[in-house]
Write a protein that holds these residues in place. Structure first.
Motif, PDB file in Angstrom:
ATOM      1  N   LYS A 111       0.842  -1.208   0.000  1.00 47.59           N
ATOM      2  CA  LYS A 111       0.000   0.000   0.000  1.00 47.59           C
ATOM      3  C   LYS A 111       0.873   1.253   0.000  1.00 47.59           C
ATOM      4  CE  LYS A 111      -1.876   1.128   3.889  1.00 47.59           C
ATOM      5  NZ  LYS A 111      -2.757   1.146   5.081  1.00 47.59           N
TER       6      LYS A 111
ATOM      7  N   PHE B  11     -13.837  -6.872   3.652  1.00 49.49           N
ATOM      8  CA  PHE B  11     -13.490  -7.032   2.247  1.00 49.49           C
ATOM      9  C   PHE B  11     -13.744  -8.484   1.852  1.00 49.49           C
ATOM     10  CE2 PHE B  11      -9.771  -7.354   4.953  1.00 49.49           C
ATOM     11  CZ  PHE B  11      -9.229  -8.577   4.599  1.00 49.49           C
TER      12      PHE B  11
ATOM     13  N   TYR C 188     -12.665   1.192  -1.531  1.00 53.97           N
ATOM     14  CA  TYR C 188     -12.651  -0.255  -1.769  1.00 53.97           C
ATOM     15  C   TYR C 188     -13.911  -0.741  -2.470  1.00 53.97           C
ATOM     16  CZ  TYR C 188     -13.259  -5.227  -1.059  1.00 53.97           C
ATOM     17  OH  TYR C 188     -13.505  -6.559  -1.278  1.00 53.97           O
TER      18      TYR C 188
ATOM     19  N   LYS D  28      -8.717   2.408   6.657  1.00 58.46           N
ATOM     20  CA  LYS D  28      -9.624   2.886   5.608  1.00 58.46           C
ATOM     21  C   LYS D  28     -11.085   2.550   5.898  1.00 58.46           C
ATOM     22  CE  LYS D  28      -6.609   3.447   1.707  1.00 58.46           C
ATOM     23  NZ  LYS D  28      -6.573   3.484   0.236  1.00 58.46           N
TER      24      LYS D  28
ATOM     25  N   PHE E 219      -5.815  -2.496   3.777  1.00 55.25           N
ATOM     26  CA  PHE E 219      -6.918  -1.546   3.984  1.00 55.25           C
ATOM     27  C   PHE E 219      -6.945  -0.967   5.400  1.00 55.25           C
ATOM     28  CE2 PHE E 219      -8.617  -4.661   0.779  1.00 55.25           C
ATOM     29  CZ  PHE E 219      -8.453  -3.819  -0.317  1.00 55.25           C
TER      30      PHE E 219
END
Length: 503
Positions: free
Chosen positions: A147, A199, A158, A188, A185
């Motif tokens: 990232k 996710f 996302y 986030k 992530f």
């Protein structure tokens, strides 16, 4: 003159001894555990002779493919039972040594203290093979580093169609995908103090996963491996016998070939999972560790790597999927698709049996003219035995969490090509033999020289898979028709029964 010669000889011996001691002290066994090596122990071991390309400022990454092995895991149930058998066998050997010691034999003084009463750290454990804490950490931080390194790729909100995450149905692979996603992530979302977010992780059935578990669905490969395994064991036997003999003399215990093999396995598990290097690993000299590592690498090469073309040809569906994702990214770029409407990353989590064939398809870890040989289906020589140097090392080819990243760049000002591919192995740029040993390859050249020679091979043909004819020859179809017919008869009979029993 004689005195001067003696002094020179003594000085030579002293320097040789000092060099040997320094080498022994700098030897880190955790970097020599073949494919059982922890990622953090080996990820920075690179080819110092290769200088990575400098990416022009105008070139920007527009898509990334990741093919990663699961993180560090516990031993499987089968291997845990092997360690229980080792404990029982060592107890038997030590009982003999104890009797000898009671008779005044001082040989037992050579036996390391930890061996007395040793039990497997996994004794009594019923389940195995799961991702352990160290493995979670490896994947979490891999996600964090990716990232940070490619922040422009991961700046979108996302969506599973933008950041596709796939894993095999094996729990350690899917758990690795989850740990990676948590790092990728992190911050986030809105879940908990770490601001995590949910996710999706997609998995295919193990019985039909040609993309990430092609080694399970390819009958030709399974037959080859089954037939070749005894021959590989034979190749290992001289090394195991020599080391067994050395151990027996060193510790005055009657070690067999099986003892040595199991102690080497214990060494790898202790060093990798428990950071213990002075027990089982301490039984071996550094040269013995290097030889045992080589036997593992040899098996890796023959059964999973360049030893036979079927080992990597069966991975062609994965290679095609990678190229297709790049072509889709190029199309989105060329057609000026709206941000958030196209995929930016395809992230896969699988096994050594996935990563190794994929590395071979890319032509990694080859020596000299070997790339031309694999393009023409010619056999390669096995990795040379220590102390000779070799590129093929399981600890760098596919350690726990080992990975290949293919980053697609858009370079608007380039005259000959607008799109380039960069391959990173374990996060480090590597040269591609098919691209004149460059790590920054024009996409069309990458397709022509690296991908297309493999794509002439059809997965169904090389894996001996017969496609069913749903209309005539399908056994499944015939069984379904028979079931339907029987079910129809049963319904007719029930109707007649109800007709005659109505009140």
């Amino acid at each position: 003159m004689g005195m001067a010669s003696s002094m020179c000889f003594m000085l030579f011996l002293l320097l040789s001894l000092s060099s040997s001691i320094a080498e022994e002290e700098s030897f880190d066994v955790r970097q020599h555990l073949s494919n059982v090596s922890r990622y953090n122990a080996v990820k920075d071991v690179t080819d110092s002779n290769f200088v990575p390309s400098t990416i022009p400022n105008e070139c920007k990454p527009i898509h990334i493919n990741l093919v990663a092995r699961h993180g560090t895991r516990s031993p499987t149930k089968k291997r845990m039972r092997e360690l229980d058998r080792l404990a029982a066998s060592l107890e038997f050997l030590l009982s003999d040594a104890k009797r000898d010691a009671q008779k005044g034999n001082e040989a037992s003084n050579n036996i390391p203290a930890w061996l007395w009463g040793w039990k497997s750290p996994w004794k009594g454990k019923e389940k195995g093979g799961e991702l352990v804490i160290q493995g979670e950490d490896e994947l979490f931080h891999l996600g964090t580093r990716i990232k940070e390194r490619f922040e422009d790729l991961f700046d979108e909100e996302y969506h599973p169609d933008i950041y596709t995450i796939k894993a095999t149905q094996v729990p350690r692979a899917s758990a690795s995908a989850v740990a990676f996603g948590m790092g990728l992530f992190n911050g986030k979302g809105s879940l908990g103090p770490g601001r995590h977010r949910a996710f999706a992780v997609i998995s295919e059935s193990r019985a039909s996963d040609r993309m990430l578990r092609f080694f399970d669905t390819c009958q030709t490969y399974k037959d080859y491996r089954k037939n070749q395994e005894p021959a590989v064991d034979k190749l290992k036997e001289p090394i195991l016998d020599d080391i067994s003999s050395a151990l027996s003399k060193r510790y005055q215990l009657n070690f067999t070939r099986q003892h040595t093999a199991s102690l080497w396995f214990l060494c790898k598990q202790e060093a990798s999972l428990l950071d213990i290097t002075e027990q089982a690993c301490g039984l071996f000299t550094s040269s013995e560790v290097s030889l045992l590592e080589w036997t593992d690498d040899l098996e890796f090469f023959i059964l999973k790597g360049y030893g036979k073309s079927i080992n990597y040809r069966m991975g062609v569906p994965l290679l095609q999927d990678v190229v297709q994702s790049m072509e889709q990214a190029i199309k989105a770029k060329e057609e000026h698709h709206t941000p958030g409407s196209y995929e930016k990353a395809r992230l896969r989590f699988a096994h050594a049996e996935t990563v190794v064939p994929f590395s071979c398809l890319l032509g990694l870890f080859l020596e000299g003219a070997e790339f031309a040989k694999i393009q023409h289906e010619q056999a390669l020589d096995v990795p040379p035995k220590p102390p000779q140097k070799r590129k093929w090392r399981g600890s760098t080819v596919a350690p726990f969490a080992g990975n290949n990243m293919l980053v697609l760049y858009s370079c608007p000002s380039k005259n000959s090509s607008n799109y380039f591919v960069r391959v990173l192995h374990n996060e480090v740029p590597v040269p591609l033999p098919g691209c004149d040993d460059s790590d920054f390859c024009p996409f069309e050249v990458f397709k022509e020289r690296v991908v297309n020679p493999h794509c002439k091979h059809d997965y169904n043909a090389i894996c001996n898979i017969k496609l069913e004819d749903p209309d005539t020859s399908s056994v499944t179809s015939k069984l379904l028709k028979l079931f339907h017919l029987l079910f129809s008869w049963k319904k007719d009979d029930e109707a007649q029964f109800h007709k005659h029993t109505e009140f």
